[in-house]
Design a protein around this motif. Structure first.
Motif, PDB file in Angstrom:
ATOM      1  N   LEU A 100       0.816  -1.223   0.000  1.00 52.49           N
ATOM      2  CA  LEU A 100       0.000   0.000   0.000  1.00 52.49           C
ATOM      3  C   LEU A 100       0.849   1.273   0.000  1.00 52.49           C
ATOM      4  N   VAL A 101       2.152   1.119  -0.010  1.00 58.43           N
ATOM      5  CA  VAL A 101       3.044   2.275   0.057  1.00 58.43           C
ATOM      6  C   VAL A 101       3.471   2.658  -1.355  1.00 58.43           C
ATOM      7  N   ASP A 102       3.216   3.931  -1.727  1.00 53.81           N
ATOM      8  CA  ASP A 102       3.713   4.377  -3.028  1.00 53.81           C
ATOM      9  C   ASP A 102       5.115   4.951  -2.888  1.00 53.81           C
ATOM     10  N   GLN A 103       5.327   5.787  -1.864  1.00 59.08           N
ATOM     11  CA  GLN A 103       6.642   6.388  -1.681  1.00 59.08           C
ATOM     12  C   GLN A 103       6.790   6.845  -0.239  1.00 59.08           C
ATOM     13  N   LEU A 104       7.825   6.320   0.431  1.00 53.15           N
ATOM     14  CA  LEU A 104       8.122   6.727   1.809  1.00 53.15           C
ATOM     15  C   LEU A 104       9.632   6.883   1.967  1.00 53.15           C
ATOM     16  N   ASP A 105      10.033   7.956   2.595  1.00 50.18           N
ATOM     17  CA  ASP A 105      11.431   8.191   2.938  1.00 50.18           C
ATOM     18  C   ASP A 105      11.482   8.473   4.431  1.00 50.18           C
ATOM     19  N   LEU A 106      12.018   7.527   5.183  1.00 52.49           N
ATOM     20  CA  LEU A 106      11.959   7.595   6.646  1.00 52.49           C
ATOM     21  C   LEU A 106      13.356   7.720   7.238  1.00 52.49           C
ATOM     22  N   GLN A 151       8.026   8.670  18.300  1.00 50.11           N
ATOM     23  CA  GLN A 151       6.801   7.956  17.917  1.00 50.11           C
ATOM     24  C   GLN A 151       6.351   8.380  16.524  1.00 50.11           C
ATOM     25  N   TRP A 152       5.924   7.374  15.737  1.00 51.64           N
ATOM     26  CA  TRP A 152       5.337   7.628  14.420  1.00 51.64           C
ATOM     27  C   TRP A 152       3.892   7.127  14.426  1.00 51.64           C
ATOM     28  N   GLN A 153       3.052   7.820  13.705  1.00 52.96           N
ATOM     29  CA  GLN A 153       1.661   7.371  13.546  1.00 52.96           C
ATOM     30  C   GLN A 153       1.471   6.892  12.109  1.00 52.96           C
ATOM     31  N   ILE A 154       0.932   5.689  11.963  1.00 53.92           N
ATOM     32  CA  ILE A 154       0.660   5.107  10.650  1.00 53.92           C
ATOM     33  C   ILE A 154      -0.840   5.205  10.391  1.00 53.92           C
ATOM     34  N   SER A 155      -1.197   5.697   9.220  1.00 56.65           N
ATOM     35  CA  SER A 155      -2.611   5.819   8.873  1.00 56.65           C
ATOM     36  C   SER A 155      -2.796   5.515   7.395  1.00 56.65           C
ATOM     37  N   LYS A 156      -4.049   5.420   6.987  1.00 53.08           N
ATOM     38  CA  LYS A 156      -4.373   5.199   5.579  1.00 53.08           C
ATOM     39  C   LYS A 156      -5.023   6.451   5.015  1.00 53.08           C
ATOM     40  N   GLU A 157      -4.805   6.671   3.741  1.00 50.32           N
ATOM     41  CA  GLU A 157      -5.491   7.765   3.058  1.00 50.32           C
ATOM     42  C   GLU A 157      -5.836   7.317   1.647  1.00 50.32           C
ATOM     43  N   SER A 158      -6.887   7.916   1.099  1.00 44.83           N
ATOM     44  CA  SER A 158      -7.328   7.568  -0.252  1.00 44.83           C
ATOM     45  C   SER A 158      -7.020   8.727  -1.186  1.00 44.83           C
ATOM     46  N   THR A 199      -5.779   3.381  -2.186  1.00 45.99           N
ATOM     47  CA  THR A 199      -5.482   3.509  -0.762  1.00 45.99           C
ATOM     48  C   THR A 199      -3.976   3.448  -0.541  1.00 45.99           C
ATOM     49  N   TYR A 200      -3.480   4.342   0.315  1.00 44.07           N
ATOM     50  CA  TYR A 200      -2.049   4.411   0.579  1.00 44.07           C
ATOM     51  C   TYR A 200      -1.808   4.462   2.082  1.00 44.07           C
ATOM     52  N   SER A 201      -0.653   3.947   2.497  1.00 45.10           N
ATOM     53  CA  SER A 201      -0.224   4.092   3.882  1.00 45.10           C
ATOM     54  C   SER A 201       0.551   5.392   4.027  1.00 45.10           C
ATOM     55  N   ARG A 202       0.309   6.066   5.144  1.00 46.30           N
ATOM     56  CA  ARG A 202       0.938   7.361   5.405  1.00 46.30           C
ATOM     57  C   ARG A 202       1.621   7.307   6.766  1.00 46.30           C
ATOM     58  N   VAL A 203       2.810   7.901   6.865  1.00 43.46           N
ATOM     59  CA  VAL A 203       3.561   7.920   8.120  1.00 43.46           C
ATOM     60  C   VAL A 203       3.749   9.368   8.551  1.00 43.46           C
ATOM     61  N   GLN A 204       3.391   9.645   9.802  1.00 41.90           N
ATOM     62  CA  GLN A 204       3.549  10.990  10.345  1.00 41.90           C
ATOM     63  C   GLN A 204       4.457  10.930  11.565  1.00 41.90           C
ATOM     64  N   VAL A 205       5.501  11.742  11.560  1.00 39.92           N
ATOM     65  CA  VAL A 205       6.387  11.854  12.709  1.00 39.92           C
ATOM     66  C   VAL A 205       5.710  12.760  13.729  1.00 39.92           C
ATOM     67  N   LEU A 206       5.510  12.273  14.927  1.00 43.76           N
ATOM     68  CA  LEU A 206       4.742  13.005  15.939  1.00 43.76           C
ATOM     69  C   LEU A 206       5.648  13.862  16.817  1.00 43.76           C
ATOM     70  N   ASP A 207       5.247  15.133  16.950  1.00 46.08           N
ATOM     71  CA  ASP A 207       5.923  15.988  17.918  1.00 46.08           C
ATOM     72  C   ASP A 207       5.244  15.794  19.277  1.00 46.08           C
ATOM     73  N   ALA A 208       5.632  16.570  20.265  1.00 41.44           N
ATOM     74  CA  ALA A 208       5.121  16.377  21.636  1.00 41.44           C
ATOM     75  C   ALA A 208       3.602  16.510  21.692  1.00 41.44           C
ATOM     76  N   ALA A 209       3.062  17.555  21.039  1.00 42.94           N
ATOM     77  CA  ALA A 209       1.605  17.762  21.076  1.00 42.94           C
ATOM     78  C   ALA A 209       0.878  16.631  20.357  1.00 42.94           C
ATOM     79  N   ALA A 210       1.401  16.218  19.209  1.00 43.91           N
ATOM     80  CA  ALA A 210       0.753  15.147  18.454  1.00 43.91           C
ATOM     81  C   ALA A 210       0.833  13.823  19.210  1.00 43.91           C
ATOM     82  N   ARG A 211       1.907  13.609  19.962  1.00 38.64           N
ATOM     83  CA  ARG A 211       2.019  12.391  20.757  1.00 38.64           C
ATOM     84  C   ARG A 211       0.939  12.349  21.833  1.00 38.64           C
ATOM     85  N   ILE A 212       0.631  13.515  22.443  1.00 40.73           N
ATOM     86  CA  ILE A 212      -0.429  13.543  23.446  1.00 40.73           C
ATOM     87  C   ILE A 212      -1.749  13.116  22.812  1.00 40.73           C
TER      88      ILE A 212
END
Length: 555
Positions: free
Chosen positions: A12-18, A499-506, A511-524
């Motif tokens: 489900l991943v088209d392009q990810l650079d982590l 912490q990273w959050q993995i989600s799906k988006e269309s 459908t693709y998998s999306r990775v978001q790097v969480l800062d302090a507020a997003a981690r809460i």
């Protein structure tokens, strides 16, 4: 440790650079968001089997690449040198899978085999899958885990090889003893056949010359008669051709003085006369040398008959006799070695000694590791809601030994006080098995030198205080090496350094998998979601902040 992971057109991943950080990191997200896809990509990069289903729909190929730190001295650097690959402070691993499931592997830009990639991958990272604790119910998995914890994996392979060598020596001795009479008959037959072949003394060049001599001698009369007739026609008869040509050449030379156009004719006739003169001389020598030789002819015929009879007897062409003789010689040498009972008995004794020496060393290393691992897992069980429980590793002696050593490895557990430890497969419930399995994996990983450890939802089936303990143990482990963990537990996620959050988006109907790097507020927010589900309240947000604040204060 893993520094960077690049994924193109994988599932489900088209392009990810982590970009990865050291310490303890977690991947979180809703169920089905694709968290494990990242670990599947990493597993493929490190040598797992490739499959066409890994290529994203509509794409020609999937490509995974990863950059790992490499110490100038250590197992990874040694592996690179042993495989004639350039060793640097970084290792670039790349793998490409096409739509047919075929893959190509590269290390630092050089192509390598899938087997080479897998052996390198075992030095770069250790991945514990979702169902790793279920594998612990198998005896072979228990033995392999103990050997890994003991640092005896290579020794276990040597023991297995020594066992196979010993058993081969045993079979060779038994065969020689059981088939002694039949082998003796075969040896006698081979010796007689070789004696016959050596008496024949067939040589390919000599055989060709014999056939040529026979051809000449059997037609000697006709050859002598033909040579005489040719001489008569050329030089010795009334109308000798050579004499006539010589006369004509002289006449043309005389006429050429009056007309130069005849010069070429005169020269050709003169050359013909010279050639005829040489032919006449050669024919005289041949006739004088040639004679009827019935004895030589008879000798050729006897030789041809002997070779032909031998070849017909053993159903080969005469030209195949040398190969047949060599085959007999090799077979006789093999039989002589295989029937030397003293030598075979000595070889069996040496192989047995070699096996028992290696197996004894393996047994001792297993004994020490079993005591250490048993004690550590028992200690961990006290914090995992199994107070009073005990974990032991039984090494049951296998009197005759085997390919895996001189003992059978079995994990035993007593989940409660006052219980006698029994086999893990028969005692532990699902939740207990998850906790014990996690404890074993974490403790076993602590003893390894692998720089990156990956845990894929290995905390399934636990919660509450136990989850806090697991989070603390993984955080402690992250101080010694890089730890990546896919988790649904907020208690574990809160202990992470990042912490990273993995989600799906269309997008565009796909459908693709999306990775978001969480800062302090997003981690809460993410921890609050993990605590309270879809509806995030101030209470869950406050609780999440407290969990992260506790981690920040005490972690």
């Amino acid at each position: 440790m893993l520094r960077r992971l690049t994924i193109r057109d994988f599932v489900l991943v088209d392009q990810l650079d982590l970009e990865f950080a050291p310490g303890f990191g977690v991947l979180t997200g809703e169920t089905g968001a694709g968290k494990s896809i990242l670990l599947d990509a990493l597993s493929l990069l490190l040598g797992d089997r490739a499959d066409s289903a890994m290529v994203r729909a509509g794409c020609e190929r999937a490509e995974i690449s990863g950059m790992f730190d490499c110490a100038p001295v250590g197992p990874v650097a040694a592996w690179l040198n042993e495989n004639d690959l350039e060793a640097d402070t970084e290792v670039l691993v790349r793998r490409v899978v096409d739509g047919g499931g075929r893959s190509r592997c590269y290390v630092n830009g050089s192509p390598v085999t899938a087997a080479q990639l897998k052996s390198l991958g075992e030095l770069l990272a250790d991945i514990h899958g979702q169902h790793a604790h279920h594998a612990l119910l198998r005896g072979d998995a228990q033995r392999e885990l103990l050997d890994t914890h003991a640092g005896a994996t290579a020794l276990a392979k040597e023991v297995s090889a020594a066992w196979r060598a010993w058993q081969a020596a045993v079979r060779a001795l038994e065969t020689a003893e059981a088939e002694g009479e039949a082998t003796a008959r075969e040896r006698e037959m081979l010796e007689w056949q070789l004696s016959e072949a050596r008496t024949l003394a067939f040589v390919q060049a000599e055989w060709q010359q014999t056939n040529a001599d026979h051809q000449r001698l059997s037609h000697a009369a006709g050859l002598i008669e033909g040579a005489g007739a040719a001489l008569d026609a050329l030089d010795e008869g009334e109308l000798a051709i050579a004499t006539e040509v010589e006369r004509l050449a002289a006449r043309m030379a005389e006429l050429a003085r009056f007309d130069g156009h005849l010069t070429p004719v005169a020269e050709l006739l003169d050359g013909a006369g010279i050639a005829l003169g040489e032919a006449v001389a050669e024919l005289r020598r041949y006739r004088d040398r040639m004679e009827l030789d019935p004895e030589a002819l008879a000798e050729c015929e006897r030789r041809i008959a002997a070779v032909t009879q031998f070849a017909r007897k053993y159903r080969v062409a005469p030209e195949g006799i040398p190969a047949l003789e060599a085959e007999w010689g090799e077979r006789l040498a093999l039989i002589e070695r295989a029937s030397d009972l003293d030598a075979l008995a000595l070889a069996e004794s040496d192989a047995r000694t070699a096996y028992h020496t290696l197996a004894a060393e393996l047994s001792e290393r297993r004994r020490v590791a079993a005591a250490s691992l048993g004690s550590s897992v028992t200690e961990a069980m006290q914090d995992l809601a199994m107070a009073g429980g005990r974990f032991e590793i039984r090494l049951a002696e296998a009197p005759s030994g085997g390919a895996h050593g001189q003992e059978v490895v079995e994990f035993l557990v007593a989940a409660n006080p006052h219980q006698e430890p029994r086999p893990l497969a028969k005692v532990a419930s699902g939740g207990e098995l998850s906790r014990i399995g996690l404890a074993i994996q974490v403790i076993a990983s602590e003893a390894q030198a692998v720089p990156t450890l990956v845990f894929d939802e290995v905390d399934v089936g636990i919660g509450g205080r136990v989850a806090e303990v697991v989070g603390r143990r993984l955080s402690e482990l992250g101080r010694r090496c890089q730890v990546l963990c896919v988790t649904h537990l907020p208690q574990v996620a809160a202990r992470a350094d990042w912490q990273w959050q993995i989600s799906k988006e269309s997008r565009d109907g796909a459908t693709y998998s999306r990775v978001q790097v969480l800062d302090a507020a997003a981690r809460i927010d993410e921890i609050a979601r993990m605590l309270g589900g879809e509806r995030i309240t101030e209470t869950t947000r406050t609780h999440a902040a407290e969990m992260l604040g506790f981690e920040a204060t005490t972690g």
